[in-house]
Design a protein around this motif. Structure first.
Motif, mmCIF file in Angstrom:
data_model
loop_
_atom_site.group_PDB
_atom_site.id
_atom_site.type_symbol
_atom_site.label_atom_id
_atom_site.label_comp_id
_atom_site.label_asym_id
_atom_site.label_seq_id
_atom_site.Cartn_x
_atom_site.Cartn_y
_atom_site.Cartn_z
ATOM 1 N N ASP A 268 0.821 -1.213 0.000
ATOM 2 C CA ASP A 268 0.000 0.000 0.000
ATOM 3 C C ASP A 268 0.854 1.263 0.000
ATOM 4 N N VAL A 269 2.076 1.151 -0.559
ATOM 5 C CA VAL A 269 2.941 2.322 -0.722
ATOM 6 C C VAL A 269 3.442 2.353 -2.158
ATOM 7 N N GLY A 270 3.852 3.538 -2.598
ATOM 8 C CA GLY A 270 4.329 3.682 -3.966
ATOM 9 C C GLY A 270 3.219 4.138 -4.892
ATOM 10 N N ASP A 271 3.587 4.308 -6.166
ATOM 11 C CA ASP A 271 2.581 4.747 -7.131
ATOM 12 C C ASP A 271 1.682 3.580 -7.538
ATOM 13 N N LEU A 272 0.716 3.865 -8.403
ATOM 14 C CA LEU A 272 -0.284 2.870 -8.774
ATOM 15 C C LEU A 272 0.349 1.633 -9.397
ATOM 16 N N GLU A 273 1.258 1.826 -10.324
ATOM 17 C CA GLU A 273 1.880 0.688 -10.992
ATOM 18 C C GLU A 273 2.661 -0.181 -10.008
ATOM 19 N N THR A 274 3.375 0.449 -9.091
ATOM 20 C CA THR A 274 4.137 -0.298 -8.087
ATOM 21 C C THR A 274 3.215 -1.166 -7.248
ATOM 22 N N ARG A 275 2.075 -0.630 -6.876
ATOM 23 C CA ARG A 275 1.139 -1.387 -6.030
ATOM 24 C C ARG A 275 0.486 -2.523 -6.814
ATOM 25 N N VAL A 276 0.122 -2.249 -8.050
ATOM 26 C CA VAL A 276 -0.475 -3.314 -8.867
ATOM 27 C C VAL A 276 0.496 -4.472 -9.006
ATOM 28 N N ARG A 277 1.729 -4.168 -9.335
ATOM 29 C CA ARG A 277 2.729 -5.222 -9.493
ATOM 30 C C ARG A 277 2.995 -5.938 -8.166
ATOM 31 N N GLY A 278 2.956 -5.198 -7.069
ATOM 32 C CA GLY A 278 3.151 -5.806 -5.759
ATOM 33 C C GLY A 278 2.032 -6.764 -5.409
ATOM 34 N N VAL A 279 0.803 -6.365 -5.702
ATOM 35 C CA VAL A 279 -0.346 -7.229 -5.439
ATOM 36 C C VAL A 279 -0.242 -8.514 -6.263
ATOM 37 N N LEU A 280 0.089 -8.389 -7.533
ATOM 38 C CA LEU A 280 0.214 -9.569 -8.387
ATOM 39 C C LEU A 280 1.313 -10.496 -7.882
ATOM 40 N N GLU A 281 2.413 -9.934 -7.405
ATOM 41 C CA GLU A 281 3.521 -10.753 -6.916
ATOM 42 C C GLU A 281 3.125 -11.519 -5.651
ATOM 43 N N VAL A 282 2.454 -10.849 -4.738
ATOM 44 C CA VAL A 282 1.999 -11.512 -3.514
ATOM 45 C C VAL A 282 1.074 -12.670 -3.854
ATOM 46 N N MET A 283 0.137 -12.428 -4.748
ATOM 47 C CA MET A 283 -0.811 -13.474 -5.121
ATOM 48 C C MET A 283 -0.103 -14.632 -5.808
ATOM 49 N N TRP A 284 0.822 -14.326 -6.685
ATOM 50 C CA TRP A 284 1.544 -15.373 -7.428
ATOM 51 C C TRP A 284 2.332 -16.265 -6.474
ATOM 52 N N GLN A 285 3.058 -15.654 -5.561
ATOM 53 C CA GLN A 285 3.885 -16.419 -4.626
ATOM 54 C C GLN A 285 3.024 -17.273 -3.694
ATOM 55 N N SER A 286 1.855 -16.781 -3.332
ATOM 56 C CA SER A 286 1.011 -17.509 -2.379
ATOM 57 C C SER A 286 0.455 -18.803 -2.954
ATOM 58 N N LEU A 287 0.355 -18.881 -4.282
ATOM 59 C CA LEU A 287 -0.264 -20.049 -4.896
ATOM 60 C C LEU A 287 0.546 -21.328 -4.705
ATOM 61 N N GLU A 288 1.831 -21.212 -4.378
ATOM 62 C CA GLU A 288 2.666 -22.383 -4.167
ATOM 63 C C GLU A 288 2.675 -22.854 -2.715
ATOM 64 N N LEU A 289 2.059 -22.094 -1.828
ATOM 65 C CA LEU A 289 2.094 -22.433 -0.412
ATOM 66 C C LEU A 289 1.089 -23.539 -0.098
ATOM 67 N N PRO A 290 1.438 -24.468 0.811
ATOM 68 C CA PRO A 290 0.542 -25.588 1.133
ATOM 69 C C PRO A 290 -0.848 -25.143 1.554
ATOM 70 N N GLY A 291 -0.920 -24.065 2.352
ATOM 71 C CA GLY A 291 -2.230 -23.611 2.810
ATOM 72 C C GLY A 291 -3.134 -23.192 1.669
ATOM 73 N N GLN A 292 -2.590 -22.456 0.710
ATOM 74 C CA GLN A 292 -3.387 -22.007 -0.427
ATOM 75 C C GLN A 292 -3.754 -23.171 -1.339
ATOM 76 N N LEU A 293 -2.831 -24.109 -1.505
ATOM 77 C CA LEU A 293 -3.137 -25.300 -2.302
ATOM 78 C C LEU A 293 -4.258 -26.103 -1.650
ATOM 79 N N ALA A 294 -4.196 -26.231 -0.332
ATOM 80 C CA ALA A 294 -5.225 -26.977 0.383
ATOM 81 C C ALA A 294 -6.595 -26.329 0.222
ATOM 82 N N LEU A 295 -6.648 -25.015 0.368
ATOM 83 C CA LEU A 295 -7.922 -24.309 0.235
ATOM 84 C C LEU A 295 -8.472 -24.429 -1.176
ATOM 85 N N TYR A 296 -7.601 -24.356 -2.161
ATOM 86 C CA TYR A 296 -8.033 -24.464 -3.554
ATOM 87 C C TYR A 296 -8.666 -25.825 -3.821
ATOM 88 N N HIS A 297 -7.986 -26.890 -3.406
ATOM 89 C CA HIS A 297 -8.506 -28.232 -3.663
ATOM 90 C C HIS A 297 -9.763 -28.520 -2.838
#
Length: 213
Positions: free
Chosen positions: A92-121
């Motif tokens: 929630d800091v930086g300009d709009l583009e920085t935040r958009v890219r940050g949000v996408l990165e957080v979401m991308w990295q979370s998809l490999e975590l066991p907790g997120q995989l468990a919830l998805y399945h």
């Protein structure tokens, strides 16, 4: 915002106070359930399988969680309680583009975590229709509603001080989970799709969309 019930309550589903051994058993069952669900095996979404893998009886599962609905709701709570700090907030800091890219990165990295995989399945196995979900799995439905409410609050907070149109933020909030997961899944298939190029295009498109007056 309503919080999920703690994954380490003081009382069992039967209303009895949990001693140290009872809490350890609950923790063990939830860890096993998380591992089973994260495996992606279609047969893993089974409370009976979780009980067998955990080496406990179905009566123990009932004592701790009440039924399968209580177990799945507890798994959702367990994942929420054991997330790293990077998954409870969005940039929630930086300009709009920085935040958009940050949000996408957080979401991308979370998809490999066991907790997120468990919830998805787990969610793949649940009723698609909201009314059916709420009727058949009321506790699990409330837990999923909590996750959705938290995701909404996180997205709103990420862009709160940029004077972005809230209706656009809401549309992006609905778009992102499917868009990111689709690109993520695509990279594991026999595909000519470049997931990195897709993420780049998504970042540019969302920045332009949210930034347009």
């Amino acid at each position: 915002m309503t919080r999920l019930p703690s994954s380490t309550p003081t009382l069992s589903a039967k209303g009895t106070r949990l001693n140290r051994r009872g809490l350890e058993t609950r923790e063990h069952v939830l860890r096993v359930a998380l591992r089973c669900l994260a495996s992606g095996d279609p047969d893993a979404v089974s409370a009976n399988l979780v009980a067998r893998e955990a080496g406990v009886t179905w009566g123990t599962v009932q004592h701790q969680f009440g039924d399968v609905d209580g177990l799945w709701a507890a798994v959702l709570g367990y994942v929420a309680d054991h997330r790293g700090p990077g998954l409870t907030t969005l940039p929630d800091v930086g300009d709009l583009e920085t935040r958009v890219r940050g949000v996408l990165e957080v979401m991308w990295q979370s998809l490999e975590l066991p907790g997120q995989l468990a919830l998805y399945h787990l969610r793949l196995s649940l009723p698609r229709n909201r009314e059916d979900l709420e009727e058949q799995f009321p506790q699990t439905a409330k837990a999923i509603a909590y996750w959705d409410a938290e995701w909404t609050a996180m997205c709103e907070q990420a862009f709160a001080d940029l004077q972005v149109d809230p209706e656009k933020v809401a549309k992006v909030r609905h778009l992102l989970p499917g868009a990111i997961r689709g690109l993520h899944n695509e990279q594991h298939l026999s595909s000519y799709t470049d997931a990195n190029a897709g993420r780049e295009g998504l970042a540019e498109a969302l920045t332009a969309y949210l930034g347009a007056s």
